[in-house]
Write an enzyme that holds these catalytic residues in place. Structure first.
Site, PDB file in Angstrom:
ATOM      1  N   ASP A 188      -8.222  -9.034   4.139  1.00 36.61           N
ATOM      2  CA  ASP A 188      -7.984  -7.889   5.012  1.00 36.61           C
ATOM      3  C   ASP A 188      -9.053  -7.735   6.088  1.00 36.61           C
ATOM      4  O   ASP A 188      -9.930  -6.886   5.960  1.00 36.61           O
ATOM      5  CB  ASP A 188      -7.925  -6.610   4.149  1.00 36.61           C
ATOM      6  CG  ASP A 188      -7.498  -5.398   4.942  1.00 36.61           C
ATOM      7  OD1 ASP A 188      -7.141  -5.567   6.111  1.00 36.61           O
ATOM      8  OD2 ASP A 188      -7.524  -4.288   4.384  1.00 36.61           O
ATOM      9  N   GLU A 199     -12.587  -2.015  12.302  1.00 33.83           N
ATOM     10  CA  GLU A 199     -12.582  -1.308  11.015  1.00 33.83           C
ATOM     11  C   GLU A 199     -13.711  -1.793  10.107  1.00 33.83           C
ATOM     12  O   GLU A 199     -14.372  -0.992   9.446  1.00 33.83           O
ATOM     13  CB  GLU A 199     -11.228  -1.526  10.316  1.00 33.83           C
ATOM     14  CG  GLU A 199     -11.203  -0.967   8.901  1.00 33.83           C
ATOM     15  CD  GLU A 199      -9.868  -1.174   8.188  1.00 33.83           C
ATOM     16  OE1 GLU A 199      -8.918  -1.697   8.809  1.00 33.83           O
ATOM     17  OE2 GLU A 199      -9.786  -0.810   7.000  1.00 33.83           O
ATOM     18  N   GLU A 213       0.821  -1.215   0.000  1.00 35.01           N
ATOM     19  CA  GLU A 213       0.000   0.000   0.000  1.00 35.01           C
ATOM     20  C   GLU A 213       0.857   1.270   0.000  1.00 35.01           C
ATOM     21  O   GLU A 213       0.642   2.185   0.783  1.00 35.01           O
ATOM     22  CB  GLU A 213      -0.959  -0.007   1.198  1.00 35.01           C
ATOM     23  CG  GLU A 213      -1.925  -1.175   1.153  1.00 35.01           C
ATOM     24  CD  GLU A 213      -2.983  -1.141   2.263  1.00 35.01           C
ATOM     25  OE1 GLU A 213      -2.711  -0.592   3.333  1.00 35.01           O
ATOM     26  OE2 GLU A 213      -4.074  -1.684   2.022  1.00 35.01           O
TER      27      GLU A 213
HETATM   28  C1  BDP Z   1      -6.214  -2.111   6.102  1.00 33.58           C
HETATM   29  C2  BDP Z   1      -6.527  -0.722   6.552  1.00 33.58           C
HETATM   30  C3  BDP Z   1      -5.381   0.233   6.369  1.00 33.58           C
HETATM   31  C4  BDP Z   1      -4.123  -0.373   6.991  1.00 33.58           C
HETATM   32  C5  BDP Z   1      -3.863  -1.721   6.363  1.00 33.58           C
HETATM   33  C6  BDP Z   1      -2.691  -2.478   7.001  1.00 33.58           C
HETATM   34  O1  BDP Z   1      -7.641  -0.263   5.821  1.00 33.58           O
HETATM   35  O2  BDP Z   1      -5.738   1.442   6.978  1.00 33.58           O
HETATM   36  O3  BDP Z   1      -3.033   0.467   6.821  1.00 33.58           O
HETATM   37  O4  BDP Z   1      -4.966  -2.540   6.552  1.00 33.58           O
HETATM   38  O5  BDP Z   1      -2.954  -3.404   7.730  1.00 33.58           O
HETATM   39  O6  BDP Z   1      -7.150  -2.936   6.701  1.00 33.58           O
HETATM   40  O7  BDP Z   1      -1.542  -2.156   6.755  1.00 33.58           O
END
Ligand code: BDP
Length: 675
Positions: free
Chosen positions: A342, A370, A269
């Site tokens: 996720d 979340e 990401e």
């Molecule tokens: C996702 C979240 C994001 C996190 C990412 C992570 O939306 O904000 O940075 O995981 O775990 O679930 O790195």
């Protein structure tokens, strides 16, 4: 002390008194409360040193224990449990002995005794996992990524000179449930964390946490040498980069001698990582591991990656990491999210678990909700985590991490009952064999109601409410293996129709649900993406076949015709509709359960949760109506009997846009105004 300082401490004490005089949950619910009766005697047995940690145990007992004399003894005896384990026993004269090989073991035993004053026989406890770690996704500016309980607990501007009393309270609360590590900053890490300025602040926190057996860890940004010291590269094989990290590790340990190590989100990401320099995850992790090794630190390297090396995101982490088995240094642990995508409301376990036999692995759970209604919805998560342990043998893991739900809200976790998730995480990290019902029962009877005054039926209903609440959320959000049909960005409400021009396809719901006139779900069988091949037999074959795939994962692994009959005899469409309805009905039941429990619950907690349940109930219907209207366009089938008619048209739901960021939990009023 100068008069000025005396004045300040009097004011601080007054503020603390005021804070603790408010609602019950302003103190962490499982911490002992003052019973103001006759204090018991606490004795240190022969040769037991009065270290700071032992002294804390003594003080906790002196303050909160009103039973017979307690004897605390440290001994090297091999008959005592190892790894900060302990025994608690009643002596012939009715005194209580807590024995351990370590001071921390005595502290753990102390909290256990305070929680369970009526223990029977001899208690023998030792933690299952060596590392039981909270992950804070806290940013240096005080915001918390995916945090819904206010701002960060860490007041960076005040540190290291001013220490909030909550730091100690936090450490106590964690020690009381056996948590022994904390990563205090976001995995999307600011390089500034490793600057001298911040390390001194981190050291001030570590000085407090150490007394409670909690090690501090930091998330690190892989490009830190470039950002902080203008190195031309962060290539893990570059000698100057290697030196930079060695020096940084030395500097950290000079300030924090028991520093735990690094957590790294790399090449994920948008975060920098070794692959930016043509190196592998193993090259990156090992370079850091070597810098930490002389100090006995560890590297927790996250496997949350999804470079598009395959059309199916669910396969990507496995494809990137599994071939690296055997390439990591011994002080590297691969930290893997429970599921392959996720933190969805329900996911099958990530097939990476068990697929790297010579590499240490640890699980990452998400305590913060979340994808489970933020702090507006009740979702007790122990059932989800124990389900994970039914598939993944706890013994194959070296550690457990949980992305925490803690913030600076007065009640710590936003939803008062979400404290139970923090508690459950600690308890399961200590003993993954506990059942969700045991943990819920324990938390409810010790923290929520006074068991001696509450009718058994009420207690049982509350326990049922807790233990079914995660499934209820799954039912009204994403039943039968549906996943990631959330609104873009904040992940709160439904948006199965969502399209964001230019966004990654695998961040959009249609990529996951694949609704069309033929059916619904992602075909991951051998005729589709074949993600099932990453699972070991016999599970692989079971998942691969639509008729043997567990129905809770059906649409995760299969594109299922709308009229296919499921085990209930109903068609997929009917089952889907009834699942959404079931979720809504469950929340309405919770509102009733809560109402019945009213006389036995602290009035502030009662009122707060009542409001949140009302919001949850409204949201559940919003999910049901929006999703069924949307999927109904594809199934072309009518709602079956027993499913309520949607309150509005699809067009109405499609226009709902919540003006909230990643860092906010929508308030009930806001939800009202936009819907
Ligand atoms: C996702 C979240 C994001 C996190 C990412 C992570 O939306 O904000 O940075 O995981 O775990 O679930 O790195």
């Amino acid at each position: 002390m100068s008069p000025h300082r005396i004045f300040l401490s009097v004011i601080t004490a007054l503020i603390c008194l005021q804070a603790s005089a408010g609602g019950r949950f302003e103190s962490v619910s499982w911490l002992p409360v003052d019973k103001v009766r006759k204090r018991a005697k606490v004795v240190l047995l022969d040769k037991t040193p009065s270290t700071p940690t032992v002294n804390i145990a003594v003080k906790e007992l002196q303050k909160y224990w009103d039973g017979p004399e307690v004897r605390l003894g440290i001994s090297a005896s091999e008959s005592l449990p190892a790894d900060d384990g302990y025994t608690i026993a009643r002596d012939a004269d009715n005194g209580v002995s807590i024995s351990s090989r370590s001071a921390l073991g005595l502290l753990y035993g102390t909290y256990d005794l305070l929680r369970n004053p009526d223990f029977e026989g001899t208690v023998r406890e030792k933690p299952f996992y060596k590392h039981r770690i909270l992950n804070h996704w806290d940013n240096l500016d005080g915001t918390i990524e995916r945090g819904y309980a206010g701002k960060s607990l860490w007041r960076w501007k005040e540190l290291p000179d001013r220490l909030s009393p909550r730091y100690q309270e936090y450490a106590r609360a964690n020690a009381a449930i056996g948590i022994n590590g904390t990563v205090i900053n976001n995995v999307n890490a600011s390089p500034k964390t490793l600057s001298r300025e911040y390390l001194v602040k981190v050291a001030a926190l570590a000085d407090i946490f150490r007394l409670y057996g909690i090690r501090v860890y930091l998330s690190v940004n892989f490009a830190s040498p470039m950002v902080l010291d203008s190195l031309p590269t962060a290539d893990p094989l570059d000698p100057a980069v290697i030196k930079w990290w060695e020096r940084k590790a030395d500097e950290i340990y000079s300030l924090i001698p028991d520093f735990g190590g690094f957590l790294v989100k790399a090449n994920s990401e948008g975060q920098p990582g070794p692959m930016d320099f043509g190196r592998s995850h193993a090259d990156g992790a090992n370079m850091l591991a070597k810098a930490l090794k002389p100090h006995e630190g560890i590297v927790m390297w996250r496997a949350f990656v999804y470079s598009p090396i395959d059309a199916d995101r669910a396969k990507q982490a496995y494809m990137e990491f599994q071939p690296l088995d055997g390439k990591f240094d011994p002080n590297v642990i691969i930290q893997i999210k429970n599921g392959p995508i996720d933190f969805q409301p329900r996911e099958p376990y990530s097939p990476l678990f068990g697929a790297m036999p010579v590499t240490d692995e640890m699980a990452e759970f998400q305590i913060t909700q979340e994808y489970l209604g933020h702090s507006n919805h009740l979702a007790f998560l122990a059932p989800m985590w124990t389900e994970f342990f039914r598939y993944v043998n706890p013994a194959s893991l070296k550690a457990i991490a949980g992305v925490t739900n803690i913030g600076d809200d007065a009640n710590w976790t936003g939803h008062p009952l979400a404290q139970a998730n923090w508690y459950a995480f600690g308890r399961l990290a200590w003993n993954p064999a506990l059942t969700a019902r045991e943990i819920a029962g324990d938390w409810i009877t010790k923290n929520l109601v006074d068991i001696s005054k509450t009718p058994v039926g009420v207690v049982e209903s509350l326990i049922d409410m807790f233990t079914t609440s995660h499934e209820a959320v799954v039912d009204y959000m994403m039943p039968l293996g549906l996943h990631h049909i959330f609104a873009y960005g904040h992940h709160y409400g439904p948006e199965p129709w969502c399209d964001v021009p230019g966004a990654r396809a695998d961040w959009l719901p249609k990529y996951y649900h694949r609704a069309d006139s033929a059916g619904l779900g992602f075909d991951r069988s051998p005729s589709g993406s074949n993600a099932v091949e990453q699972y070991p037999e016999p599970l692989r074959s079971q998942l691969a076949d639509m008729s043997t795939c567990p129905e809770e994962f059906l649409l995760w692994f299969h594109h299922v015709p709308w009229d296919r009959r499921l085990s209930s005899g109903r068609t997929l469409w009917e089952e889907l509709c009834l699942s959404y309805q079931k979720g809504c009905d469950a929340v309405e039941d919770y509102e009733k359960v809560w109402k019945e429990a009213r006389p036995y619950i602290d009035p502030e907690v009662y009122a707060d949760v009542r409001e949140r349940l009302a919001t949850q109930s409204r949201d559940a219907k919003w999910w049901r109506d929006a999703c069924l209207l949307y999927f109904g366009q594809y199934s072309g089938m009518p709602l079956p009997k027993g499913v309520d008619k949607p309150a509005h048209s699809l067009d109405y739901y499609e226009k709902v846009k919540l003006p909230i960021s990643n860092y906010e939990c929508p308030s009930p009023k806001l939800l009202d105004s936009v819907r």
